[in-house]
Design an enzyme around this catalytic site. Structure first.
Site, PDB file in Angstrom:
ATOM      1  N   ASP A 139       0.809  -1.207   0.000  1.00  0.00           N
ATOM      2  CA  ASP A 139       0.000   0.000   0.000  1.00  0.00           C
ATOM      3  C   ASP A 139       0.848   1.265   0.000  1.00  0.00           C
ATOM      4  OD1 ASP A 139      -2.921   1.181   0.735  1.00  0.00           O
ATOM      5  OD2 ASP A 139      -1.367   2.241   1.842  1.00  0.00           O
ATOM      6  N   ALA A 167      -4.732   2.703  -0.663  1.00  0.00           N
ATOM      7  CA  ALA A 167      -4.647   1.910  -1.898  1.00  0.00           C
ATOM      8  C   ALA A 167      -5.309   0.542  -1.712  1.00  0.00           C
ATOM      9  CB  ALA A 167      -3.196   1.748  -2.329  1.00  0.00           C
ATOM     10  N   ASP A 168      -5.078  -0.079  -0.564  1.00  0.00           N
ATOM     11  CA  ASP A 168      -5.713  -1.374  -0.277  1.00  0.00           C
ATOM     12  C   ASP A 168      -7.228  -1.240  -0.205  1.00  0.00           C
ATOM     13  OD1 ASP A 168      -3.532  -3.158  -0.081  1.00  0.00           O
ATOM     14  OD2 ASP A 168      -3.099  -2.525   1.962  1.00  0.00           O
ATOM     15  N   ILE A 169      -7.700  -0.248   0.538  1.00  0.00           N
ATOM     16  CA  ILE A 169      -9.140  -0.084   0.741  1.00  0.00           C
ATOM     17  C   ILE A 169      -9.844   0.254  -0.567  1.00  0.00           C
ATOM     18  CG2 ILE A 169     -10.892   1.362   1.862  1.00  0.00           C
ATOM     19  CD1 ILE A 169      -8.901   1.546   4.264  1.00  0.00           C
TER      20      ILE A 169
END
Length: 201
Positions: A139, A167-169
């Site tokens: 991320d 970025a992950d979410i």
């Protein structure tokens, strides 16, 4: 009340944050999610703070509404087990580096042979093609490469990552949306669907 994805079985081959977050959303929408873990389990199982049965808060949050099974995809027995699940499932989600599923003998073409109505979703750091496609990405790296970190922090100081794994979410949300759209398209056409997502995009 049953959710809109009730009756849909999702095989979750993902690890860490982004993939499990996408499949968690599918579970929240009513899908039956089976988390397929390698021997030793998802690395996030052991990230603290810890809760009951030695599982971390983050793992419990990202994997609610899921059932879990341990399958070694690198063995003949494991391959038979996963293929049996694919034949009766609706969706396969993975976040390996591109090419890993092919090396395991489980690429999209093979999945379609096993189940002509399968929805296959591959989420990776840099997408399935391009110069960086075979690279891993965390991320914080993607926040830096995308330019997000350039607008985070204080004036006249070095860039900082956002406090949450943005970025992950975001990739998890967009991935879940792509999968839902693919399920709708598959239900209309009766044909298998493929979803590919690069986190940097």
């Amino acid at each position: 009340m049953a959710g809109p994805l009730a009756g849909t079985t999702v095989l979750d081959l993902t690890t860490v944050v982004m993939g499990p977050f996408a499949t968690q959303i599918l579970g929240d929408l009513g899908a039956r999610v089976i988390k397929v873990e390698a021997p030793g389990g998802d690395n996030v199982r052991h990230v603290g703070p810890m809760r009951n049965r030695g599982m971390g808060h983050m793992f419990l949050h990202l994997n609610r509404n899921k059932k879990s099974v341990v399958i070694n995809l690198k063995t003949a027995e494991g391959k038979q087990q996963i293929e049996a699940l694919i034949r009766t499932g609706d969706v396969v989600v993975e976040n390996f580096r591109p090419g890993t599923m092919k090396r395991l003998g489980l690429d999209y073409e093979r999945l379609v042979e096993l189940n002509p109505r399968i929805v296959y979703a591959a989420i990776s750091a840099f997408g399935a093609t391009g110069a960086r496609s075979n690279k891993q990405g965390l991320d914080v790296v993607l926040q830096a490469m995308s330019g997000l970190m350039s607008i985070t922090g204080e004036p006249d100081r070095d860039p900082l990552p956002a406090g949450a794994p943005v970025a992950d979410i975001l990739s998890g949300v967009v991935g879940a949306l792509g999968i839902v759209m693919a399920v709708i398209a598959r239900n209309r056409s009766g044909q298998a669907q493929k979803v590919e997502l690069g986190m940097l995009d």
